[in-house]
Design a protein around this motif. Sequence first.
Motif, PDB file in Angstrom:
ATOM      1  N   GLN A   1       0.804  -1.216   0.000  1.00  0.00           N
ATOM      2  CA  GLN A   1       0.000   0.000   0.000  1.00  0.00           C
ATOM      3  C   GLN A   1       0.836   1.264   0.000  1.00  0.00           C
ATOM      4  O   GLN A   1       0.324   2.345  -0.220  1.00  0.00           O
ATOM      5  CB  GLN A   1      -0.914   0.022   1.229  1.00  0.00           C
ATOM      6  N   LEU A   2       2.121   1.131   0.252  1.00  0.00           N
ATOM      7  CA  LEU A   2       2.946   2.315   0.392  1.00  0.00           C
ATOM      8  C   LEU A   2       4.164   2.222  -0.501  1.00  0.00           C
ATOM      9  O   LEU A   2       4.674   1.129  -0.743  1.00  0.00           O
ATOM     10  CB  LEU A   2       3.436   2.452   1.848  1.00  0.00           C
TER      11      LEU A   2
ATOM     12  N   THR B   1      -3.365   7.304  -6.285  1.00  0.00           N
ATOM     13  CA  THR B   1      -3.093   6.713  -4.985  1.00  0.00           C
ATOM     14  C   THR B   1      -2.159   5.535  -5.200  1.00  0.00           C
ATOM     15  O   THR B   1      -2.220   4.866  -6.239  1.00  0.00           O
ATOM     16  CB  THR B   1      -4.376   6.225  -4.272  1.00  0.00           C
ATOM     17  N   VAL B   2      -1.284   5.287  -4.247  1.00  0.00           N
ATOM     18  CA  VAL B   2      -0.368   4.152  -4.358  1.00  0.00           C
ATOM     19  C   VAL B   2      -1.178   2.861  -4.344  1.00  0.00           C
ATOM     20  O   VAL B   2      -2.058   2.680  -3.508  1.00  0.00           O
ATOM     21  CB  VAL B   2       0.650   4.175  -3.204  1.00  0.00           C
ATOM     22  N   ASN B   3      -0.884   1.973  -5.288  1.00  0.00           N
ATOM     23  CA  ASN B   3      -1.629   0.726  -5.357  1.00  0.00           C
ATOM     24  C   ASN B   3      -0.748  -0.479  -5.059  1.00  0.00           C
ATOM     25  O   ASN B   3       0.374  -0.338  -4.572  1.00  0.00           O
ATOM     26  CB  ASN B   3      -2.342   0.587  -6.712  1.00  0.00           C
ATOM     27  N   THR B   4      -1.253  -1.659  -5.368  1.00  0.00           N
ATOM     28  CA  THR B   4      -0.585  -2.895  -4.969  1.00  0.00           C
ATOM     29  C   THR B   4       0.061  -3.629  -6.140  1.00  0.00           C
ATOM     30  O   THR B   4       0.394  -4.805  -6.026  1.00  0.00           O
ATOM     31  CB  THR B   4      -1.597  -3.834  -4.283  1.00  0.00           C
TER      32      THR B   4
ATOM     33  N   ASN C   1      -5.896   3.288  -1.095  1.00  0.00           N
ATOM     34  CA  ASN C   1      -4.741   2.401  -1.205  1.00  0.00           C
ATOM     35  C   ASN C   1      -5.053   0.919  -1.130  1.00  0.00           C
ATOM     36  O   ASN C   1      -4.137   0.103  -1.185  1.00  0.00           O
ATOM     37  CB  ASN C   1      -3.658   2.746  -0.172  1.00  0.00           C
TER      38      ASN C   1
ATOM     39  N   GLY D   1      -0.544   6.696   2.962  1.00  0.00           N
ATOM     40  CA  GLY D   1      -1.069   6.446   1.631  1.00  0.00           C
ATOM     41  C   GLY D   1      -1.777   7.668   1.105  1.00  0.00           C
ATOM     42  O   GLY D   1      -1.326   8.786   1.271  1.00  0.00           O
TER      43      GLY D   1
END
Length: 718
Positions: free
Chosen positions: A181-182, A268-271, A445, A199
């Motif tokens: 997530q980050l 947004t930061v994703n996976t 996130n 996030g």
Amino acid sequence: MLVRLHAALWLALVGAVPAAASPAWGGGEILWDRYGVPHIYSNTEAGGFYGFGWAQAHSHGNILLKMYGESRARGAEYWGPDAEKLDRWLIANDVPERAKLWFRMQTPQMQQNLDAFAAGVNAYAAAHPDAIAPEMRQVLPLSGVDIIGHAHRLMNYNYIASENRVMASAAGAGAGEGEAQLPAQDAGGPVLPPEGSDGSNAWAVMPKRTVAGKTLLLANPHLPWAPSMLTYYEAQITAPGYSVYGGTQVGLPVVRFAFNDNLGFTNTVNTILGFTSYQLTLDGNGYKLDGKVRPFRSVQKQYNVRQSDGSLKTVKFTQRSSVHGPMFDLPDGKGTIALRVAGLDRPGVLQQYLDMGKAQNWQQFEAALKTLQVPTFNIIYADRDGHVLYLDNGILPKHKSGGDYRRWSGLVPGDTSETLWTEVHSYEDLPKVFDPPGGFVQNANDGPWVSTWPRALDPADYPAYVVDQSGMSLRAQMSVKLLAGDDKLSWTDFVGRKVTTTALMAIRIIPPLIDAIGDNPDPELQAAKRLLAGWSGDYEAESRAALLFETWAKLFAGNALTGTDNYATPWSLDDAIESPRGLKDPARAVATLKHAVAQTTKLYGAVDRPFGEVSRLKVADGNLPGHGGLGNLGIFRVMTWSPLKDGQRSPVHGETWVSMVEFGTPMKAVGLMSYGNASQPGSKHSADQLPMVQAKQFRTLWRTRAEVEANLEEKVTF
């Protein structure tokens, strides 16, 4: 006056104010408003980049040059051994050489743009030599290669494959919830918060769900407050064919969180798992693959390290690589891995962001998305025509051997070509939601499956390695709850819901905790019961139960607040925004509360200390009562607090750039840069917006020239 400064003239001109401007970039001006926001007007596209480079050097010159020096992989040469680890990582992964290649692969216009941005930085430093720290001036002059090189380092070797993240996956930790997530901590880079507590947040709401019948967009990235390469910068750029307002990270020449008159987008930061760590089986001077021994490829590399006496020491090393990628020995003799990073053949990340900002409708915007040059990040979109989009964007390897997310986030066997990916998924393959029945998209996130409500995506329709969806953060659940339903949002509703500080965990878990205390005769437990029962669950400055609940929650769910073993009902996708819940062991939860009372009293001096007496909004000389808290408490207004120092704690990560837009006529646009729009020593814009953070207020974003001129602080021409 701004000028174009040729690299060859730099040493001769350092310390001298240039006397005349070159016409190379077409001319223009920067209007600085009274919050230190540059409004750049240029006669050419390259001129817009030139002005943006000048503006960033003015506001953030020291950290700007520090990050460019690091991204050149020359940090140790400039500043000593502390930067050596990062230099070696970037050199081993060919980042400096690839930066040169990527620059040559840009269009002629983008090459000119990047050179113009670099020239703007150079010209500002030449005109204001005393404004830049002496230890940073040695990085000058910059070129367009430095600009694309920094973008490459930030995207591919910080967000995707930092050394810490790669080594964590190789150690068997996988990419875990927090790492997924980050953005991973870069070697020598900023320290990021506990898992999932930071996030970004993003909303896009369709006209059918708004009182005014207009589309709404929230951009709300977070990340560290301390100046670094993750610092956000607010600006407006107006040039032929390109007019955007928004925020970006210092050092990038394009706006990543942007809107124009007709559309806007945020990230947004994703996976996305954009790299793979392969475990090699070594055999002599080679490694095994498909039953045969293949020789290593070995290359001699080097870097310089500045010594305490100012001299330079050259460090040479042999970099081995396999067919998978560069090889690295694990600590403590635990083996050797090879690293494969997706997207190294895709140099257009800055071009894609530029084209997204230039787009004026959905068709043009989607055309930019389909180029798939941005290696990671969810992209949330909204436009004047009423369309909204959630895209789980990224350059994702296509794994022919299948497997789930956990398999590919840890060590992968490198002795068979069955695991060696050679292709990536197309835009069409990626999870996305467009104009959903629920009338909104959101992300905080988490993975894509609950990007709207009711859910529109089914995990069964995608490969199992696309995303780790073993849980859903409470912050993401709160994000959904703030938007779900049939009610229509007014502009006031939209802004008001953005600043809510309610902890979903408190709302969900305090009632069964109070029931579990019951008539327990312990006076401390009864006092804690009254305190919690009388609390709204909001993390406001005056809240007297917030510190106690935070302390108890960390004991109940772990320091990162991600543990679920103590809940009665675990999280499930079928019950995505109402689980986990309940107490598995009520007696244990009560005993934990007893311990939390003692710990809270010891830490903060009283069990009912007002939250804002301890949690302070601090930037430069600013020090105000704070609010908001850890995202994994289910708080949408995120703030990660530092350890206590002298009885107080301050923001480490959380609310940074915020913009909220209504695509009406006229447009409504408000925003805030929590830590101010400048980090240079002595700037009056380093903490000037902090009182508005404390008051939950936002500034009107001045977009028209008349508005800017009515709030003008300074004007610079070029």
